[in-house]
Design a protein around this motif. Structure first.
Motif, short mmCIF file in Angstrom:
data_model
loop_
_atom_site.label_atom_id
_atom_site.label_comp_id
_atom_site.label_asym_id
_atom_site.label_seq_id
_atom_site.Cartn_x
_atom_site.Cartn_y
_atom_site.Cartn_z
N UNK A 49 -40.66 5.27 -66.54
CA UNK A 49 -40.77 4.39 -65.38
C UNK A 49 -40.00 4.95 -64.20
N UNK A 50 -38.83 5.53 -64.46
CA UNK A 50 -38.06 6.14 -63.38
C UNK A 50 -38.84 7.28 -62.73
N UNK A 51 -39.52 8.08 -63.55
CA UNK A 51 -40.34 9.16 -63.00
C UNK A 51 -41.51 8.60 -62.20
N UNK A 52 -42.10 7.51 -62.68
CA UNK A 52 -43.21 6.87 -61.97
C UNK A 52 -42.73 6.31 -60.63
N UNK A 53 -41.55 5.71 -60.64
CA UNK A 53 -40.97 5.21 -59.38
C UNK A 53 -40.66 6.36 -58.43
N UNK A 54 -40.21 7.49 -58.98
CA UNK A 54 -39.95 8.67 -58.16
C UNK A 54 -41.24 9.16 -57.50
N UNK A 55 -42.33 9.14 -58.25
CA UNK A 55 -43.63 9.49 -57.68
C UNK A 55 -44.00 8.54 -56.56
N UNK A 56 -43.80 7.23 -56.79
CA UNK A 56 -44.12 6.25 -55.76
C UNK A 56 -43.29 6.44 -54.51
N UNK A 57 -41.99 6.72 -54.68
CA UNK A 57 -41.12 6.94 -53.51
C UNK A 57 -41.53 8.20 -52.76
N UNK B 274 -39.00 -11.12 -64.45
CA UNK B 274 -38.89 -10.87 -63.02
C UNK B 274 -39.45 -12.01 -62.18
N UNK B 275 -39.27 -13.24 -62.64
CA UNK B 275 -39.79 -14.40 -61.92
C UNK B 275 -39.32 -14.38 -60.46
N UNK B 276 -40.25 -14.49 -59.55
CA UNK B 276 -39.90 -14.48 -58.13
C UNK B 276 -39.66 -13.09 -57.60
N UNK B 277 -38.97 -12.26 -58.38
CA UNK B 277 -38.69 -10.90 -57.94
C UNK B 277 -39.97 -10.09 -57.86
N UNK B 278 -40.84 -10.23 -58.86
CA UNK B 278 -42.11 -9.52 -58.83
C UNK B 278 -42.93 -9.93 -57.61
N UNK B 279 -42.99 -11.23 -57.34
CA UNK B 279 -43.75 -11.69 -56.18
C UNK B 279 -43.16 -11.14 -54.89
N UNK B 280 -41.82 -11.17 -54.79
CA UNK B 280 -41.18 -10.63 -53.61
C UNK B 280 -41.43 -9.15 -53.45
N UNK B 281 -41.45 -8.42 -54.57
CA UNK B 281 -41.73 -6.99 -54.52
C UNK B 281 -43.12 -6.69 -54.00
N UNK B 282 -44.11 -7.46 -54.44
CA UNK B 282 -45.47 -7.25 -53.95
C UNK B 282 -45.59 -7.57 -52.46
N UNK B 283 -44.91 -8.63 -52.03
CA UNK B 283 -44.94 -8.99 -50.60
C UNK B 283 -44.31 -7.87 -49.78
N UNK B 284 -43.17 -7.36 -50.24
CA UNK B 284 -42.44 -6.33 -49.51
C UNK B 284 -43.23 -5.03 -49.43
N UNK B 285 -43.70 -4.54 -50.57
CA UNK B 285 -44.40 -3.26 -50.60
C UNK B 285 -45.81 -3.39 -50.01
N UNK B 286 -46.47 -4.50 -50.31
CA UNK B 286 -47.82 -4.68 -49.79
C UNK B 286 -47.87 -4.71 -48.28
N UNK B 287 -46.83 -5.25 -47.64
CA UNK B 287 -46.80 -5.32 -46.17
C UNK B 287 -46.85 -3.93 -45.54
N UNK B 288 -46.37 -2.92 -46.24
CA UNK B 288 -46.38 -1.56 -45.70
C UNK B 288 -47.80 -1.02 -45.55
N UNK C 258 -40.57 -1.15 -60.16
CA UNK C 258 -39.16 -0.73 -60.08
C UNK C 258 -38.27 -1.87 -59.61
N UNK C 259 -38.75 -2.62 -58.60
CA UNK C 259 -37.99 -3.76 -58.09
C UNK C 259 -37.85 -4.82 -59.17
N UNK C 260 -38.92 -5.07 -59.90
CA UNK C 260 -38.88 -6.06 -60.99
C UNK C 260 -37.90 -5.63 -62.08
N UNK C 261 -37.92 -4.35 -62.44
CA UNK C 261 -37.04 -3.86 -63.50
C UNK C 261 -35.58 -3.88 -63.08
N UNK C 262 -35.33 -3.69 -61.78
CA UNK C 262 -33.95 -3.73 -61.29
C UNK C 262 -33.34 -5.11 -61.50
N UNK C 263 -34.20 -6.14 -61.58
CA UNK C 263 -33.72 -7.51 -61.80
C UNK C 263 -33.96 -7.91 -63.25
#
Length: 352
Positions: free
Chosen positions: A145-153, A293-307, A282-287
């Motif tokens: 997952x860390x490698x996948x997040x690195x790819x995403x970043x 990841x209740x709420x955190x997953x939703x917030x992560x999608x809102x944050x990243x999706x806005x980009x 990655x955001x969900x796993x950090x929490x």
């Protein structure tokens, strides 16, 4: 000056009480965040976007999630290939149970893994070997997952704008810390540190339970089992496990692609879908103390999706769609878990 004896005796009980309540507190906080996100956005837009996914779109997401869980089960099995009498069916069943517990019960995100390791002993796997397989499986899962997040970043760095650059920078810093933790976790398994921890836990157990002799498992120690898992001639199997976990993380992006296609969102490229999946996970796993990841997953999608021009209503609907498999696959898994426990209890009751 040392603390009074009653105070020192009460500290372990207080620590255990706090640990038991941590998942519940996380659940309340996460649920509150999820409700706040929905309430502060256009509820009608969320409902409209979710309604456009349709039954076939949700069925596609559930099917893809089932395939991902089966890949993870195969990855777990490869770790114990030729070391365990359990077949793929056992690993597949228990992998669904692990997921169901982690996403539906108020436990931290590793609670299901602990239960899964214990249930594996029902198939004749020695306790230490089952524990070792869980430790190795968690290392591979988090590492990939860390490698996948690195790819995403890395892909996010190609996006123009300060918000994208700031988020990518945050991910890189978080991954640097995660890398140190993973290195320590790997060293724990390979340097014999597990044997020291076992010895200390055994000493504490004998101190509080006051057993005359330590009870030693017939399967040896966890460190012995880890040495067997990581032993010579097993590199190919462990590499297969790592690659299967990496494939599972990547296939998670297919769930997003299905949902966005059903909603009718256009112009989102494959690389952008990979970024959304990698960074939201990655955001969900950090929490991880917050169950599922209740709420955190939703917030992560809102944050990243806005980009990428995805409005909050669509982002929250996307997150809700990814939670549908949690329920559809998780509830039957919990029922299977309870049946396994009941059957095990019945067998023990009949054993003289």
């Amino acid at each position: 000056m040392s603390a009074p004896e009653p105070l020192r005796a009460g500290r372990p009980a207080l620590a255990r009480a706090l640990l038991r309540r941590l998942p519940l507190v996380g659940t309340v906080l996460g649920l509150g965040l999820a409700i706040w996100l929905v309430a502060t956005n256009d509820l009608g837009a969320v409902a409209d976007a979710f309604g456009r996914i349709g039954i076939f779109g949700l069925a596609g997401v559930v099917t893809m999630r089932a395939a991902i869980v089966l890949l993870c089960a195969l990855a777990w099995q490869r770790i114990l290939d030729r070391l365990s009498p359990a077949g793929f069916g056992a690993f597949a069943t228990l992998r669904f149970v692990r997921e169901g517990i982690n996403v539906l019960l108020p436990v931290a995100s590793v609670g299901g893994d602990v239960v899964g390791g214990r249930l594996l002993t029902f198939w004749g796997v020695a306790g230490p070997l089952a524990a070792a397989s869980i430790l190795a499986d968690m290392l591979f899962q988090v590492g990939t997952q860390a490698l996948f997040a690195l790819l995403g970043a890395g892909l996010l760095m190609q996006v123009q704008g300060e918000p994208a650059a700031e988020l990518a920078s945050w991910v890189f810093r978080a991954l640097a810390v995660a890398g140190l933790v993973l290195a320590a976790f790997f060293a724990f398994q390979r340097t014999g540190a597990a044997r020291f921890v076992e010895a200390r836990l055994g000493a504490l157990s004998r101190r509080f339970v006051r057993e005359a002799e330590p009870a030693r498992s017939a399967g040896g120690s966890v460190q012995d089992a880890l040495d067997a898992v990581w032993g010579r001639g097993r590199r190919a199997r462990l590499l297969q496990s790592i690659l299967l976990h990496a494939l599972a993380w990547t296939l998670g992006a297919a769930e997003i692609a299905i949902v966005l296609a059903c909603i009718g969102v256009e112009g989102v490229t494959l690389s952008e879908v990979l970024v959304i999946e990698a960074l939201s996970q990655a955001i969900k796993s950090a929490a991880f103390p917050i169950p599922s990841g209740l709420g955190v997953q939703e917030g992560g999608f809102v944050l990243v999706g806005a980009l990428f021009g995805i409005d909050p209503g669509t982002a929250i609907a996307l997150s809700l769609a990814k939670r549908v498999p949690d329920i559809v696959l998780g509830l039957p898994a919990l029922i299977v878990w309870q049946n396994l426990e009941a059957r095990r209890g019945a067998v023990r009751a009949e054993t003289p």
